[in-house]
Design an enzyme around this catalytic site. Structure first.
Site: not given
Ligand code: FES
Length: 124
Positions: A34, A103
Site C-alpha cells: 500500500c 495495517c
Molecule cells: Fe497500508 Fe493501512 S493501508 S498500512
C-alpha cells in the site's frame, strides 16, 4: 466491522508521535502493498525502552497501530518488546476491519527493525 472507539482514539490522538533527534536507534518499515511507511525511534536505558517515537505516513489503521505499538513497547525490555505481535496490537485496538488487518503489522515491523538496529549498534 467499523473502526473501534479505541482505534479512533489512537488515530485522532496518537500517543508518543514525533521525531527524536537524539535517538539511540532508528528503524523503518514500509508496506509494499500500500506504500504506507513508518520511521521509529528509541531511547534505551539498561536494556529497557525508555522513550519511543515514530513518524508515520499511512492510513487511519496504520496510525492507530503505530500508536498502540508504542504504548505496548514503552517500558518493556528489548526482549519483551520483540515478542509484541501484530495480534497483540489488533487485540489492544479491539480489532480492525478485515480489509485493514494487515495495517496492524506496520508498527510491529518497524519496532523489530529498530530493536535489531540497536542491538547491532551496541555490538560495534
Ligand atoms: Fe497500508 Fe493501512 S493501508 S498500512
Amino acid at each position: 466491522m467499523e473502526y473501534t472507539d479505541k482505534t479512533m482514539e489512537h488515530f485522532m490522538c496518537p500517543q508518543n508521535v514525533g521525531s527524536m533527534p537524539d535517538a539511540d536507534a532508528r528503524g523503518a518499515y514500509g508496506d509494499p502493498s500500500c506504500g504506507d511507511s513508518l520511521m521509529m525511534f528509541l531511547k534505551v536505558d539498561n536494556n529497557t525502552i525508555k522513550e519511543i517515537r515514530y513518524l508515520v505516513f499511512g492510513c487511519c489503521a496504520a496510525i492507530a497501530s503505530a500508536s498502540m505499538t508504542s504504548v505496548l513497547a514503552k517500558g518493556k525490555s528489548l526482549e519483551e518488546a520483540e515478542t509484541i505481535s501484530d495480534g497483540d496490537v489488533l487485540t489492544a485496538l479491539g480489532g480492525l476491519p478485515s480489509m485493514k488487518i494487515h495495517c496492524s503489522n506496520i508498527g510491529v515491523s518497524a519496532l523489530r527493525s529498530v530493536i535489531k538496529k540497536y542491538k547491532i549498534q551496541i555490538k560495534e
